[in-house]
Design a protein around this motif. Structure first.
Motif, PDB file in Angstrom:
ATOM      1  N   LYS A   2       4.568  -1.157  13.900  1.00  0.00           N
ATOM      2  CA  LYS A   2       4.885  -2.207  13.300  1.00  0.00           C
ATOM      3  C   LYS A   2       5.343  -2.779  12.558  1.00  0.00           C
ATOM      4  O   LYS A   2       4.405  -3.246  11.545  1.00  0.00           O
ATOM      5  N   LYS A   3       6.981  -3.046  12.333  1.00  0.00           N
ATOM      6  CA  LYS A   3       7.289  -3.281  11.483  1.00  0.00           C
ATOM      7  C   LYS A   3       7.072  -4.698  11.397  1.00  0.00           C
ATOM      8  O   LYS A   3       8.087  -5.595  12.519  1.00  0.00           O
ATOM      9  N   ASP A  14      10.253 -13.675   2.323  1.00  0.00           N
ATOM     10  CA  ASP A  14       9.573 -13.610   3.497  1.00  0.00           C
ATOM     11  C   ASP A  14       8.954 -12.575   2.223  1.00  0.00           C
ATOM     12  O   ASP A  14       9.529 -12.035   1.535  1.00  0.00           O
ATOM     13  N   ILE A  15       7.644 -11.851   2.949  1.00  0.00           N
ATOM     14  CA  ILE A  15       6.715 -10.969   3.020  1.00  0.00           C
ATOM     15  C   ILE A  15       6.936  -9.785   4.280  1.00  0.00           C
ATOM     16  O   ILE A  15       6.644  -9.718   5.146  1.00  0.00           O
ATOM     17  N   SER A  16       7.297  -8.814   3.280  1.00  0.00           N
ATOM     18  CA  SER A  16       7.737  -6.972   4.825  1.00  0.00           C
ATOM     19  C   SER A  16       6.198  -6.379   4.984  1.00  0.00           C
ATOM     20  O   SER A  16       6.187  -6.190   3.987  1.00  0.00           O
ATOM     21  N   GLY A  41       4.967   0.218  -9.109  1.00  0.00           N
ATOM     22  CA  GLY A  41       6.546   1.242  -8.442  1.00  0.00           C
ATOM     23  C   GLY A  41       6.541   1.676  -7.513  1.00  0.00           C
ATOM     24  O   GLY A  41       6.869   2.393  -7.116  1.00  0.00           O
ATOM     25  N   SER A  42       5.649   0.803  -6.496  1.00  0.00           N
ATOM     26  CA  SER A  42       5.373   1.864  -5.004  1.00  0.00           C
ATOM     27  C   SER A  42       6.464   0.743  -3.986  1.00  0.00           C
ATOM     28  O   SER A  42       6.505  -0.505  -4.251  1.00  0.00           O
ATOM     29  N   CYS A  43       6.195   0.890  -2.769  1.00  0.00           N
ATOM     30  CA  CYS A  43       6.406   0.454  -1.692  1.00  0.00           C
ATOM     31  C   CYS A  43       5.353   0.844  -0.671  1.00  0.00           C
ATOM     32  O   CYS A  43       4.463   1.611  -0.784  1.00  0.00           O
ATOM     33  N   LYS A  44       5.481   0.124   0.391  1.00  0.00           N
ATOM     34  CA  LYS A  44       4.688   0.055   1.873  1.00  0.00           C
ATOM     35  C   LYS A  44       4.460   1.618   2.629  1.00  0.00           C
ATOM     36  O   LYS A  44       3.854   2.001   3.130  1.00  0.00           O
ATOM     37  N   GLU A  45       5.303   2.088   2.205  1.00  0.00           N
ATOM     38  CA  GLU A  45       6.124   3.512   3.584  1.00  0.00           C
ATOM     39  C   GLU A  45       5.510   4.571   2.146  1.00  0.00           C
ATOM     40  O   GLU A  45       4.799   5.990   3.182  1.00  0.00           O
ATOM     41  N   ASP A  67       4.517  -4.680   1.090  1.00  0.00           N
ATOM     42  CA  ASP A  67       5.613  -4.788   0.099  1.00  0.00           C
ATOM     43  C   ASP A  67       5.087  -6.116  -0.921  1.00  0.00           C
ATOM     44  O   ASP A  67       5.889  -7.307  -0.351  1.00  0.00           O
ATOM     45  N   ALA A  68       4.760  -5.855  -2.082  1.00  0.00           N
ATOM     46  CA  ALA A  68       4.958  -6.891  -3.134  1.00  0.00           C
ATOM     47  C   ALA A  68       6.106  -7.274  -3.836  1.00  0.00           C
ATOM     48  O   ALA A  68       6.969  -7.722  -2.593  1.00  0.00           O
ATOM     49  N   SER A  69       6.140  -9.038  -3.634  1.00  0.00           N
ATOM     50  CA  SER A  69       7.107 -10.214  -3.702  1.00  0.00           C
ATOM     51  C   SER A  69       8.068  -8.814  -4.167  1.00  0.00           C
ATOM     52  O   SER A  69       7.483  -8.610  -5.593  1.00  0.00           O
ATOM     53  N   PHE A  70       9.245  -9.097  -4.715  1.00  0.00           N
ATOM     54  CA  PHE A  70      10.351  -9.138  -5.442  1.00  0.00           C
ATOM     55  C   PHE A  70      10.232  -7.403  -5.352  1.00  0.00           C
ATOM     56  O   PHE A  70      10.849  -6.884  -6.217  1.00  0.00           O
TER      57      PHE A  70
END
Length: 310
Positions: A2-3, A14-16, A41-45, A67-70
């Motif tokens: 779930k996102k 917000d934090i995603s 340099g990455s992301c949650k996916e 995902d980190a802030s910014f």
């Protein structure tokens, strides 16, 4: 899976996150929960959810990869800031959110981080005692890396350049967003950028193997000053009281995950249980998504978390 997007009362954006659920998930039950921290340099996916989040969920844990802030789909302006203090604070804010979920057992929360995320989860655990155990996958102390290779071993010159650029931007000039990797493995080869970690990072982040829209591999140069004075392992000798595991590959690269994994293991003398897992014949980026080394790592990680979140 779930996102979700959430904002705590002390947050300005917000934090995603992605929440991954174990088989047979029942919202009326309570589960041990893992906060999964993505690399620099990455992301949650990418590896934090698609590799380790998925494997840990299948092993019976609720996993929150964010995902980190910014960065990625989380808020915060300007974009592409890599601020270690903010990255560590994000972990506490994710825990703040997790403990409001009825199916999260607040007494059974742990953390895992990959590459720079490993350094961040270790740093968070020094003061965030809601984390009951922490694992770093080829963990990198980003402060050490910035003071060394990322600044060409001249951190003061890097700081002076950042200061000058920040003044330009404060006066309305164009922002300097640095791309951290070659555009493709072919470009890396053509330009002699074949050092193991640089080339394998390019192969992961710049090809369909791991490429994702949110994984920008960019950094706002002018706002990176604090990274050069930061140490992921500061005070670990006294403050790292939780169980800690570092997983490293024995094929060594320039980003220093092998070195930093050994360092946090050696310095965590106050830990209740410290473990160093060395995987022969595997490299830093093999541990991002390659089936065999990831499986070998999970054979150690799952019993470790089960033991300390029981």
């Amino acid at each position: 899976m779930k996102k979700v997007n959430f904002r705590n009362k002390d947050m300005a954006w917000d934090i995603s996150a992605l929440i991954l659920y174990p088989p047979g998930f029942n919202e009326a039950s309570q589960y041990p929960t893992i906060v999964s921290v993505h690399p620099f340099g990455s992301c949650k996916e990418q590896t934090s959810s698609a590799t380790y989040g998925k494997a840990l969920a299948e092993a019976g844990f609720v996993v929150i990869a964010y995902d980190a802030s910014f960065q990625g789909e989380s808020g915060g302006e300007p974009r592409y800031i890599e601020d270690p203090s903010q990255r560590v604070e994000d972990i506490s804010r994710v825990i703040d959110y997790a403990v409001t979920l009825p199916y999260v057992d607040a007494d059974r929360i742990a953390g895992i981080g990959i590459c720079g995320g490993g350094g961040y989860i270790f740093s968070a655990a020094l003061t965030e005692k809601r984390l009951k155990a922490v694992v770093g996958i080829t963990p990198v102390n980003l402060g050490r890396l910035f003071r060394e290779g990322f600044s060409q071993y001249n951190p003061v010159a890097a700081l002076e350049a950042m200061a000058a650029q920040r003044t330009i931007e404060a006066r309305g000039g164009e922002m300097q967003v640095n791309e951290l990797l070659p555009a493709t493995p072919q470009v890396a080869t053509e330009n002699g950028l074949t050092e193991r970690d640089v080339f394998e990072a390019t192969d992961y982040y710049k090809t369909p193997r791991g490429q994702q829209p949110g994984g920008a591999t960019r950094m706002l140069f002018s706002h990176a000053q604090k990274t050069l004075s930061w140490d992921a392992f500061a005070y670990a000798e006294t403050l790292m009281t939780q169980p800690v595991m570092a997983v490293v590959g024995q094929k060594i690269g320039a980003f220093g995950g092998y070195r930093d994994g050994h360092e946090i293991y050696g310095r965590s003398i106050a830990s209740k249980d410290r473990q160093l897992v060395e995987l022969e014949e595997w490299s830093h980026y093999d541990l991002y998504d390659k089936a065999q080394p990831v499986s070998a790592a999970m054979e150690q990680i799952v019993p470790f978390f089960n033991k300390h979140l029981s």
